[in-house]
Design a protein around this motif. Structure first.
Motif, PDB file in Angstrom:
ATOM      1  N   LEU A 112       0.865  -1.171   0.000  1.00  0.00           N
ATOM      2  CA  LEU A 112       0.000   0.000   0.000  1.00  0.00           C
ATOM      3  C   LEU A 112       0.901   1.220   0.000  1.00  0.00           C
ATOM      4  O   LEU A 112       1.809   1.320   0.839  1.00  0.00           O
ATOM      5  CB  LEU A 112      -0.936   0.007   1.215  1.00  0.00           C
ATOM      6  CG  LEU A 112      -2.073  -1.030   1.168  1.00  0.00           C
ATOM      7  CD1 LEU A 112      -2.883  -1.004   2.458  1.00  0.00           C
ATOM      8  CD2 LEU A 112      -2.991  -0.816  -0.039  1.00  0.00           C
ATOM      9  N   ASP A 113       0.675   2.108  -0.959  1.00  0.00           N
ATOM     10  CA  ASP A 113       1.546   3.263  -1.146  1.00  0.00           C
ATOM     11  C   ASP A 113       2.998   2.811  -1.269  1.00  0.00           C
ATOM     12  O   ASP A 113       3.915   3.446  -0.740  1.00  0.00           O
ATOM     13  CB  ASP A 113       1.386   4.263   0.006  1.00  0.00           C
ATOM     14  CG  ASP A 113       1.959   5.638  -0.320  1.00  0.00           C
ATOM     15  OD1 ASP A 113       2.067   5.955  -1.518  1.00  0.00           O
ATOM     16  OD2 ASP A 113       2.323   6.376   0.624  1.00  0.00           O
ATOM     17  N   ALA A 122       6.440  -4.741  11.293  1.00  0.00           N
ATOM     18  CA  ALA A 122       7.008  -3.395  11.271  1.00  0.00           C
ATOM     19  C   ALA A 122       6.630  -2.658   9.990  1.00  0.00           C
ATOM     20  O   ALA A 122       6.231  -1.482  10.023  1.00  0.00           O
ATOM     21  CB  ALA A 122       8.526  -3.463  11.428  1.00  0.00           C
ATOM     22  N   ASN A 123       6.742  -3.333   8.861  1.00  0.00           N
ATOM     23  CA  ASN A 123       6.356  -2.708   7.598  1.00  0.00           C
ATOM     24  C   ASN A 123       4.848  -2.509   7.508  1.00  0.00           C
ATOM     25  O   ASN A 123       4.380  -1.511   6.946  1.00  0.00           O
ATOM     26  CB  ASN A 123       6.855  -3.549   6.422  1.00  0.00           C
ATOM     27  CG  ASN A 123       8.279  -3.218   6.029  1.00  0.00           C
ATOM     28  OD1 ASN A 123       8.544  -2.201   5.404  1.00  0.00           O
ATOM     29  ND2 ASN A 123       9.207  -4.082   6.416  1.00  0.00           N
ATOM     30  N   ASP A 129       0.481   3.631   9.244  1.00  0.00           N
ATOM     31  CA  ASP A 129       0.696   4.987   9.740  1.00  0.00           C
ATOM     32  C   ASP A 129       0.958   5.981   8.613  1.00  0.00           C
ATOM     33  O   ASP A 129       0.646   7.163   8.735  1.00  0.00           O
ATOM     34  CB  ASP A 129       1.852   5.001  10.738  1.00  0.00           C
ATOM     35  CG  ASP A 129       1.539   4.221  12.012  1.00  0.00           C
ATOM     36  OD1 ASP A 129       0.346   4.010  12.298  1.00  0.00           O
ATOM     37  OD2 ASP A 129       2.486   3.802  12.697  1.00  0.00           O
ATOM     38  N   THR A 130       1.535   5.488   7.503  1.00  0.00           N
ATOM     39  CA  THR A 130       1.848   6.360   6.375  1.00  0.00           C
ATOM     40  C   THR A 130       0.611   6.676   5.541  1.00  0.00           C
ATOM     41  O   THR A 130       0.476   7.795   5.023  1.00  0.00           O
ATOM     42  CB  THR A 130       2.917   5.708   5.476  1.00  0.00           C
ATOM     43  OG1 THR A 130       4.099   5.470   6.239  1.00  0.00           O
ATOM     44  CG2 THR A 130       3.260   6.595   4.280  1.00  0.00           C
ATOM     45  N   GLY A 135      -3.725   6.618  11.876  1.00  0.00           N
ATOM     46  CA  GLY A 135      -3.413   5.220  12.157  1.00  0.00           C
ATOM     47  C   GLY A 135      -4.636   4.333  12.269  1.00  0.00           C
ATOM     48  O   GLY A 135      -4.576   3.254  12.851  1.00  0.00           O
ATOM     49  N   SER A 136      -5.732   4.759  11.671  1.00  0.00           N
ATOM     50  CA  SER A 136      -7.003   4.036  11.770  1.00  0.00           C
ATOM     51  C   SER A 136      -6.951   2.707  11.021  1.00  0.00           C
ATOM     52  O   SER A 136      -6.655   2.657   9.830  1.00  0.00           O
ATOM     53  CB  SER A 136      -8.129   4.897  11.195  1.00  0.00           C
ATOM     54  OG  SER A 136      -9.282   4.139  10.947  1.00  0.00           O
ATOM     55  N   ILE A 137      -7.269   1.625  11.738  1.00  0.00           N
ATOM     56  CA  ILE A 137      -7.363   0.311  11.097  1.00  0.00           C
ATOM     57  C   ILE A 137      -8.481   0.316  10.055  1.00  0.00           C
ATOM     58  O   ILE A 137      -8.329  -0.242   8.959  1.00  0.00           O
ATOM     59  CB  ILE A 137      -7.612  -0.794  12.153  1.00  0.00           C
ATOM     60  CG1 ILE A 137      -6.380  -0.975  13.045  1.00  0.00           C
ATOM     61  CG2 ILE A 137      -7.938  -2.119  11.474  1.00  0.00           C
ATOM     62  CD1 ILE A 137      -5.189  -1.570  12.347  1.00  0.00           C
ATOM     63  N   ARG A 138      -9.565   0.947  10.383  1.00  0.00           N
ATOM     64  CA  ARG A 138     -10.693   1.005   9.441  1.00  0.00           C
ATOM     65  C   ARG A 138     -10.276   1.669   8.132  1.00  0.00           C
ATOM     66  O   ARG A 138     -10.556   1.156   7.041  1.00  0.00           O
ATOM     67  CB  ARG A 138     -11.867   1.757  10.065  1.00  0.00           C
ATOM     68  CG  ARG A 138     -13.072   1.891   9.130  1.00  0.00           C
ATOM     69  CD  ARG A 138     -14.224   2.591   9.814  1.00  0.00           C
ATOM     70  NE  ARG A 138     -13.851   3.952  10.218  1.00  0.00           N
ATOM     71  CZ  ARG A 138     -14.626   4.766  10.921  1.00  0.00           C
ATOM     72  NH1 ARG A 138     -15.811   4.346  11.340  1.00  0.00           N
ATOM     73  NH2 ARG A 138     -14.222   5.986  11.240  1.00  0.00           N
TER      74      ARG A 138
END
Length: 293
Positions: A112-113, A122-123, A129-130, A135-138
């Motif tokens: 993603l991106d 970690a990735n 977050d990026t 930082g929404s899981i949804r």
């Protein structure tokens, strides 16, 4: 590293009825190389050459094994897409298919991106977050299924790979079906796949990665089934030891935890055209495969 011939020999030994040999398509930018590829001083051109060698070898295997009366496994050739790397990568996929006339492609999202989401947590967290403002899981899930949708629309893959891979490194659980906008996207994606008669894989790799089920999870499986989706089996093997790995566990899961009543698979006609066939789940255990391990 195991060879393609060794993978083929294992598939024959296990009495697979059909087995599709696939390779990941190249990533066409050096900035998209993985760490281990950089360590080996690869450039994207190395991946292009690697794919070319794969296709030529797989073509020889298909042409020789499929006419061998001693071989009861029919081999197909495909490649797996690299979704989530932008429109350029999708355009390259279409060009690749014109250059290498494979039998099918597996449409998968691995980034993603341009950030890998299936290498490690970690990735995965970096991607989350990026690509989201908070930082929404949804929102992260929404982006994943939207990226998947764009891939499906453009490529129309015969098989959709690890449908809910985005959930792999979510250690906190999720409320997928409590997010209407995410569910709506999943519904649209299923309908898109059904519109051209594609298959969705039940991918046993999730079991070796710690899940009790294949990809997708049972909630998504049953939702897909309720909308008329069709499933095929896949081992996502990257080595000889992974050929057919955890298929029995996957079969037991299908029997006990889903409503699936038949498994679909691709085969080749007498004129080498791709065709779909199916077998009832109630008859799967009759196949010699299950007694050959």
């Amino acid at each position: 590293m195991d060879t393609l011939d060794e993978v083929v020999d294992k598939a024959i030994e296990l009495h697979f009825q059909t087995y599709c040999l696939t390779e990941h398509m190249p990533r066409y930018k050096d900035e998209d190389l993985y760490f281990e590829e950089i360590e080996r001083r690869f450039t994207y051109k190395c991946l292009v050459e690697q794919f070319d060698q794969f296709y030529k070898h797989a073509k020889v295997i298909k042409e020789t094994r499929n006419i061998d009366p001693q071989c009861d496994t029919r081999f197909l050739i495909g490649f797996e897409t690299e979704g989530g790397l932008g429109d350029y990568q999708l355009d390259q996929c279409l060009k690749l298919r014109l250059t290498y006339p494979v039998d099918l492609i597996v449409g998968s999202i691995h980034h993603l991106d341009s950030i890998p989401i299936d290498i490690d947590r970690a990735n995965w967290l970096k991607a989350k977050d990026t690509t989201t403002s908070n930082g929404s899981i949804r929102d992260f899930y929404f982006l994943y299924f939207k990226t998947q949708q764009l891939m499906i629309q453009k490529l129309r893959p015969e098989v959709i790979g690890h449908f809910d891979l985005i959930r792999l490194y979510n250690e906190d659980g999720d409320q997928l079906f409590q997010w209407p906008e995410v569910v709506a996207l999943i519904e649209e994606n299923i309908d898109l796949i059904n519109s051209y008669d594609g298959l969705i894989e039940l991918n046993s790799a999730a079991i070796r990665k710690g899940w009790p089920s294949p990809y997708p999870k049972s909630d998504v499986i049953n939702f897909i089934f309720s909308r008329g989706g069709k499933f095929c089996f896949s081992d996502d093997a990257h080595s000889v030891g992974q050929v057919g790995l955890n298929y029995m566990k996957m079969l037991e899961f299908v029997e006990q935890s889903t409503e699936i009543d038949k498994i679909w698979y691709y085969d080749l006609s007498n004129t080498d055209k791709l065709i779909q066939k199916s077998i009832p789940v109630s008859r799967l255990r009759d196949h010699v495969f299950w007694n050959s391990g």
